[in-house]
Motif scaffolding. Structure first.
Motif, PDB file in Angstrom:
ATOM      1  N   CYS B 380       0.888  -1.312   0.244  1.00  0.00           N
ATOM      2  CA  CYS B 380       0.141   0.163   0.196  1.00  0.00           C
ATOM      3  C   CYS B 380       1.284   1.372   0.293  1.00  0.00           C
ATOM      4  O   CYS B 380       2.291   1.095   0.388  1.00  0.00           O
ATOM      5  CB  CYS B 380      -0.624   0.186   1.575  1.00  0.00           C
ATOM      6  N   LYS B 381       0.310   1.983  -1.190  1.00  0.00           N
ATOM      7  CA  LYS B 381       1.334   3.826  -0.526  1.00  0.00           C
ATOM      8  C   LYS B 381       0.796   4.116   0.701  1.00  0.00           C
ATOM      9  O   LYS B 381      -0.047   4.237   1.461  1.00  0.00           O
ATOM     10  CB  LYS B 381       0.744   4.486  -1.626  1.00  0.00           C
ATOM     11  N   ARG B 382       1.775   4.685   1.017  1.00  0.00           N
ATOM     12  CA  ARG B 382       1.665   5.713   2.082  1.00  0.00           C
ATOM     13  C   ARG B 382       1.590   7.457   1.965  1.00  0.00           C
ATOM     14  O   ARG B 382       1.652   7.386   0.744  1.00  0.00           O
ATOM     15  CB  ARG B 382       2.933   5.689   3.158  1.00  0.00           C
ATOM     16  N   PHE B 383       0.326   7.325   2.815  1.00  0.00           N
ATOM     17  CA  PHE B 383       0.176   9.276   2.125  1.00  0.00           C
ATOM     18  C   PHE B 383       0.089  10.211   3.664  1.00  0.00           C
ATOM     19  O   PHE B 383      -0.420  10.804   3.750  1.00  0.00           O
ATOM     20  CB  PHE B 383      -1.045   9.173   1.778  1.00  0.00           C
ATOM     21  N   GLU B 393       6.173   6.540  -1.455  1.00  0.00           N
ATOM     22  CA  GLU B 393       6.405   5.164  -0.583  1.00  0.00           C
ATOM     23  C   GLU B 393       5.281   4.101   0.019  1.00  0.00           C
ATOM     24  O   GLU B 393       4.771   4.252   0.219  1.00  0.00           O
ATOM     25  CB  GLU B 393       7.037   5.492   0.589  1.00  0.00           C
ATOM     26  N   GLU B 394       6.237   2.519   0.176  1.00  0.00           N
ATOM     27  CA  GLU B 394       5.112   1.751  -0.083  1.00  0.00           C
ATOM     28  C   GLU B 394       5.300   1.314   1.433  1.00  0.00           C
ATOM     29  O   GLU B 394       6.641   1.279   1.150  1.00  0.00           O
ATOM     30  CB  GLU B 394       5.846   0.425  -0.922  1.00  0.00           C
ATOM     31  N   MET B 395       4.513   1.100   2.229  1.00  0.00           N
ATOM     32  CA  MET B 395       4.802  -0.066   3.219  1.00  0.00           C
ATOM     33  C   MET B 395       3.089  -1.011   3.172  1.00  0.00           C
ATOM     34  O   MET B 395       3.274  -1.130   2.137  1.00  0.00           O
ATOM     35  CB  MET B 395       3.814   0.520   4.431  1.00  0.00           C
ATOM     36  N   LEU B 396       3.326  -2.037   4.457  1.00  0.00           N
ATOM     37  CA  LEU B 396       2.316  -3.191   4.296  1.00  0.00           C
ATOM     38  C   LEU B 396       1.534  -2.961   4.938  1.00  0.00           C
ATOM     39  O   LEU B 396       2.317  -2.345   5.864  1.00  0.00           O
ATOM     40  CB  LEU B 396       3.913  -4.205   4.914  1.00  0.00           C
ATOM     41  N   ILE B 397       0.499  -3.726   4.906  1.00  0.00           N
ATOM     42  CA  ILE B 397      -0.822  -3.628   5.941  1.00  0.00           C
ATOM     43  C   ILE B 397      -1.336  -4.699   6.406  1.00  0.00           C
ATOM     44  O   ILE B 397      -0.944  -5.933   5.390  1.00  0.00           O
ATOM     45  CB  ILE B 397      -1.900  -2.248   5.761  1.00  0.00           C
ATOM     46  N   ARG B 406      -3.043  -2.622  11.109  1.00  0.00           N
ATOM     47  CA  ARG B 406      -1.632  -2.351  11.105  1.00  0.00           C
ATOM     48  C   ARG B 406      -0.103  -2.233  10.413  1.00  0.00           C
ATOM     49  O   ARG B 406      -0.378  -3.003   9.283  1.00  0.00           O
ATOM     50  CB  ARG B 406      -0.726  -3.695  11.983  1.00  0.00           C
ATOM     51  N   PRO B 407       0.193  -0.943  10.000  1.00  0.00           N
ATOM     52  CA  PRO B 407       0.879  -0.639   9.087  1.00  0.00           C
ATOM     53  C   PRO B 407       2.390  -1.777   9.646  1.00  0.00           C
ATOM     54  O   PRO B 407       2.234  -0.828  10.553  1.00  0.00           O
ATOM     55  CB  PRO B 407       0.928   0.595   8.704  1.00  0.00           C
ATOM     56  N   TRP B 408       3.301  -1.525   8.451  1.00  0.00           N
ATOM     57  CA  TRP B 408       4.300  -1.881   8.176  1.00  0.00           C
ATOM     58  C   TRP B 408       5.791  -1.462   7.668  1.00  0.00           C
ATOM     59  O   TRP B 408       5.577  -0.774   6.470  1.00  0.00           O
ATOM     60  CB  TRP B 408       5.070  -3.065   8.207  1.00  0.00           C
TER      61      TRP B 408
END
Lengths: 197, 413
Positions: B380-383, B393-397, B406-408
């Protein structure tokens, strides 16, 4: 239900005194479930703020420090009633102490633990095996701490459709959906009535 | 393809607010906007990825748990549409129009037809088709015929007609996914562009295409998993414009497999082989004889990801940006994998056990949701304010039985 409709008209019934129990705990006169699990039973999903279970560290640790053993698992599920006989699964010998396999958390007491319960249905083609398995799994899901992974299976060679029944009972999504089915839910609730006396 | 990554770390970011306090099944990011849809109980919570808090709620459309949700792609600015699939055996279409006086979700229409719980919903890349799948073993394809006539009317959910009911799975269909619109998708040039894949309780994955008569048919069976296939992901960005996207499948057998379509010359080779010898017969069980030969596809399992899980893998996600794969499941472990160059020892590989084929385990996190099972993981993209590269930037959810989303943060070196 008429007598002739029963899948097994004459099941073997064990006397209460024949059921496995823990001698030293007998004096406390156990009625149904361990009351010490009640807070989990009612807080896991239903509390207005489930995270309170996690935030209340003392209570949380108590649960984990008090590692469960086979007898306690047995006590939780042997009192579940059979869906067609006026007896409990313990009395009918569907739930047997030696068929409860417990793998406690490795190292960290909060780590994963697994409980495998092998059920012995009263007859080979028991149409109600799935419902019995569902009730046992539901009972354990509600009563055990969340780090316990629960596997409920039919003991090998006891049931005509072993693998189908086992696969259904292992499927989290199917179990969740079954418990939202009104008629199944009412059967399971009736079976569990004898656990919450 | 991912650049060879030596090391990676996964670290927790603050959870989305508030906790849902009950099992949540998945969290589905909007394809472009900073929104995330999380089905739980009979409703869907929509979170803003900018504020990391609740944006809106879809409620009142389903009588039983909502199992799946998906965003319709390619709508006009200011419009949102979400499809939901529920244990009540229906799919729902919901819309949000920021031009309306009262900004809220409207339940537009219910798609009825499945006999049992709907487990998955997916829009085709253009938004023309919606696929639904169910415990009744079928996959339904619905087409929005409202748009064909030109102007789409007002705020309604469109006009959806059933164009196919696909009945070849022998067990619950757990998930479905449309092949993404990448150049390699049409490289074949022999049938329609849209390709659907389905994962099932019968341990197989099937792919489906529309033939020249407009009939949707099963074109391949991917057999290899030893237990329920919980889901699948298409490769979001193949290595070049000619390559057909690969498939990533994950299963109750605790493994994750990568599958590759046999293309062009290899296809001809396979047909020759089949014609000359009946000894070599792959598992065609269930594919009807009427199926057009030229549509048949052969998929090979070309990698089994390094073992990271001890129990069922409920979810995996494949990044278009980095090519990295992340997985999660019953054991509470979050695992991250990267693809390097193959080990080269081709002699060892076989169709039943291709080995890891260059995939490496880069990082794991234990107890990602404490003692609870993790039902879903997605890139998922970070905003949010915590990133300097908003929308990039990508993160995991991850989404768990504890109702926490929980985002990572993922860092690679």
């Amino acid at each position: 239900m008429q007598k002739s409709d029963l899948d097994n008209e004459n099941p073997t019934i064990l006397n209460v005194s024949q059921l496995p129990s823990r001698e030293q705990k007998k004096a406390i006169a156990r009625h149904g479930p361990d009351s010490s699990y009640d807070h989990l039973l009612f807080s896991r999903y239903h509390s207005s703020d489930a995270s309170s279970v996690l935030e209340d560290d003392e209570e949380y640790e108590d649960v984990f420090d008090d590692a469960l053993d086979q007898q306690e698992i047995y006590d939780l599920i042997s009192t579940v009633s059979d869906p067609e006989h006026p007896h409990t699964l313990g009395e009918l010998n569907v739930v047997r102490l030696p068929d409860i396999h417990l793998t406690p958390p490795q190292g960290d007491p909060r780590g994963l633990a697994t409980v495998l319960v092998e059920l012995t249905p009263t007859i080979n083609h028991c149409s109600l095996a799935t419902i019995i398995g569902l009730a046992v799994r539901f009972r354990l899901e509600q009563a055990l701490p969340p780090n316990y992974r629960i596997d409920v299976r039919m003991k090998e060679g006891t049931h005509a459709q072993d693998e189908q029944v086992n696969k259904q009972l292992a499927d989290k999504e199917r179990v969740a959906a079954a418990l939202e089915n009104d008629s199944l839910q009412s059967v399971v609730n009736t079976m569990l009535k004898t656990c919450v006396v | 393809m991912a650049p060879p990554t030596a090391a990676a770390s996964i670290s927790p970011l603050p959870p989305l607010h508030p906790d849902l306090c009950q099992r949540a099944w998945a969290s589905v990011p909007h394809p472009t906007l900073p929104l995330l849809a999380t089905p739980h109980a009979t409703s869907v919570a929509v979170f803003s990825l900018a504020t990391l808090s609740k944006h809106s709620v879809l409620t009142g459309g389903h009588a039983r748990s909502v199992r799946a949700a998906t965003w319709q792609p390619g709508l006009a600015p200011g419009k949102l549409r979400l499809a939901t699939g529920s244990f009540d055996a229906t799919a729902g279409l919901w819309s949000w129009d920021s031009g309306m006086e009262r900004e809220e979700w409207e339940f537009n229409l219910v798609l009825e037809g499945h006999e049992n719980e709907v487990k998955g919903v997916a829009f085709s890349p253009s938004g023309q088709y919606l696929a639904t799948c169910s415990r009744d073993k079928s996959v339904w394809i619905w087409e929005d015929v409202g748009v064909a006539g030109g102007e789409e009317e007002g705020d309604d959910g469109g006009e959806w007609e059933t164009v196919a009911v696909l009945n070849e799975h022998e067990g619950d269909v757990k998930a479905i996914a449309w092949c993404p619109d990448v150049p390699g998708r049409t490289g074949h040039g022999r049938s329609s562009a849209d390709v659907l894949a389905s994962a099932s309780y019968d341990n197989t994955v099937r792919t489906w295409r529309e033939d020249s008569d407009g009939e949707w048919v099963c074109v391949s069976v991917l057999a290899g998993h030893d237990a329920t296939v919980w889901g699948l992901q298409w490769e979001p960005k193949p290595k070049d414009d000619k390559t057909f996207p690969r498939l990533l499948t994950f299963s109750a057998d605790a493994t994750i497999r990568v599958w590759t379509l046999r293309q062009d010359d290899e296809d001809e080779e396979a047909e020759k082989q089949e014609a000359s010898s009946n000894a070599f017969r792959p598992a065609w069980g269930g594919i009807p004889n009427t199926m057009r030969r030229e549509l048949r596809e052969e998929w090979d399992c070309t990698a089994i990801l390094p073992k990271a899980h001890t129990r069922e893998v409920y979810s995996a996600t494949w990044s278009a940006d980095s090519g990295l794969v992340a997985s999660a499941g019953s054991d509470g472990i979050i695992a991250l994998y990267g693809e390097g160059s193959p080990d080269g020892d081709i002699g060892m590989a076989s169709s039943t056990d291709p080995g890891t084929n260059g995939w490496r385990l880069l990082a794991t996190v234990a107890d990602g949701h404490g003692p609870y099972e993790i039902n879903h993981i997605t890139w998922c993209k970070r905003f949010d304010a915590g990133t300097e590269r908003k929308g990039e930037e990508e993160m995991l959810i991850t989404t768990g039985d504890d109702g926490v989303i929980r985002p990572w943060q993922v860092r690679t070196s």
